[in-house]
Design an enzyme around this catalytic site. Structure first.
Site, PDB file in Angstrom:
ATOM      1  N   HIS A  50       0.851  -1.187   0.000  1.00 44.63           N
ATOM      2  CA  HIS A  50       0.000   0.000   0.000  1.00 44.63           C
ATOM      3  C   HIS A  50       0.889   1.241   0.000  1.00 44.63           C
ATOM      4  CE1 HIS A  50       0.533  -0.548   4.496  1.00 44.63           C
ATOM      5  NE2 HIS A  50       0.867   0.712   4.338  1.00 44.63           N
TER       6      HIS A  50
HETATM    7  P1  TYD Z   1      -2.200  -3.690   7.906  1.00 47.21           P
HETATM    8  O1  TYD Z   1      -2.337  -2.263   7.459  1.00 47.21           O
HETATM    9  O2  TYD Z   1      -2.907  -4.744   7.135  1.00 47.21           O
HETATM   10  O3  TYD Z   1      -0.664  -4.062   8.003  1.00 47.21           O
HETATM   11  P2  TYD Z   1       0.446  -4.116   6.837  1.00 47.21           P
HETATM   12  O4  TYD Z   1       0.248  -2.907   6.004  1.00 47.21           O
HETATM   13  O5  TYD Z   1       1.758  -4.116   7.538  1.00 47.21           O
HETATM   14  O6  TYD Z   1       0.236  -5.395   6.059  1.00 47.21           O
HETATM   15  O7  TYD Z   1      -2.648  -3.729   9.423  1.00 47.21           O
HETATM   16  C1  TYD Z   1      -2.948  -4.933  10.091  1.00 47.21           C
HETATM   17  C2  TYD Z   1      -4.071  -4.687  11.113  1.00 47.21           C
HETATM   18  O8  TYD Z   1      -3.664  -3.755  12.105  1.00 47.21           O
HETATM   19  C3  TYD Z   1      -5.317  -4.115  10.466  1.00 47.21           C
HETATM   20  O9  TYD Z   1      -6.416  -4.730  11.107  1.00 47.21           O
HETATM   21  C4  TYD Z   1      -5.270  -2.656  10.816  1.00 47.21           C
HETATM   22  C5  TYD Z   1      -4.547  -2.643  12.149  1.00 47.21           C
HETATM   23  N1  TYD Z   1      -3.749  -1.429  12.425  1.00 47.21           N
HETATM   24  C6  TYD Z   1      -4.147  -0.575  13.433  1.00 47.21           C
HETATM   25  O10 TYD Z   1      -5.174  -0.794  14.103  1.00 47.21           O
HETATM   26  N2  TYD Z   1      -3.370   0.530  13.702  1.00 47.21           N
HETATM   27  C7  TYD Z   1      -2.265   0.805  13.004  1.00 47.21           C
HETATM   28  O11 TYD Z   1      -1.582   1.809  13.293  1.00 47.21           O
HETATM   29  C8  TYD Z   1      -1.858  -0.083  11.924  1.00 47.21           C
HETATM   30  C9  TYD Z   1      -0.628   0.190  11.112  1.00 47.21           C
HETATM   31  C10 TYD Z   1      -2.643  -1.191  11.678  1.00 47.21           C
END
Ligand code: TYD
Length: 135
Positions: A50
Site C-alpha cells: 500500500h
Molecule cells: P495492515 O495495514 O494490514 O498491516 P500491513 O500494512 O503491515 O500489512 O494492518 C494490520 C491490522 O492492524 C489491520 O487490522 C489494521 C490494524 N492497524 C491498526 O489498528 N493501527 C495501526 O496503526 C496499523 C498500522 C494497523
C-alpha cells in the site's frame, strides 16, 4: 529524496551494551504521533502493499532483517533493513512491500499521524493513477 532515505541513529553504547533514543524532530524529522511494531511474521509473507496519501514514517528493524520494495510511481528501489541503529524514512505516496522477514525480525514503525484507514491506497493501479494526476 523521492524514495526512502536511510538515517543513522546515535548509539549510546558503553560496556553494558547499546541504547538508541529517538526524539521527535531531533533524531526523526517529524512529530511522532504513533508507534507500531510487527513481529512473528510467518515465512514467505509479504506485508504492506500500500501507499499512504499523507503520512511520514520511519521504519526500523530493531531485531533481525527484512527487505522493502519502494516505488514512487516512477522508479523502484529495494532496501534491506538489518541494523537497529538505522531507520528508513518513507514519505507520503510511497508504495511499499515488505518481504524476506527473518524469524527474529521486529520492525518498529514511527508515524507522524494517527491510524486512518482512509489514508491508505491499497490498489497499485489506483496508486499509479494518483501519482500521474499529482494527487
Ligand atoms: P495492515 O495495514 O494490514 O498491516 P500491513 O500494512 O503491515 O500489512 O494492518 C494490520 C491490522 O492492524 C489491520 O487490522 C489494521 C490494524 N492497524 C491498526 O489498528 N493501527 C495501526 O496503526 C496499523 C498500522 C494497523
Amino acid at each position: 529524496m523521492t524514495l526512502g532515505r536511510i538515517i543513522s541513529f546515535e548509539e549510546r553504547g558503553d560496556d553494558r551494551g547499546t541504547l538508541v533514543a529517538l526524539e521527535e524532530n531531533v533524531d526523526v524529522p517529524f512529530d511522532i504521533r504513533r508507534v507500531y511494531y510487527i513481529y512473528g511474521t510467518k515465512a514467505g509473507v509479504v506485508r504492506g502493499k500500500h501507499a499512504h496519501r499523507n503520512l511520514q514514517q520511519a521504519v526500523i528493524a530493531v531485531s533481525g532483517s527484512c527487505r522493502l520494495l519502494l516505488d514512487n510511481g516512477r522508479e523502484r528501489t529495494e532496501v534491506v533493513l538489518d541494523r537497529p541503529n538505522q531507520g528508513l524514512l518513507l514519505r507520503s505516496m510511497t508504495w511499499r512491500e515488505i518481504s524476506d522477514f527473518s524469524e527474529d525480525c521486529v520492525l518498529v514503525v514511527l508515524a507522524d499521524r494517527l491510524y486512518d484507514p482512509a489514508d491508505y491506497i491499497r490498489d497499485y493501479h489506483e496508486f499509479q493513477k494518483a501519482v500521474a494526476e499529482g494527487r
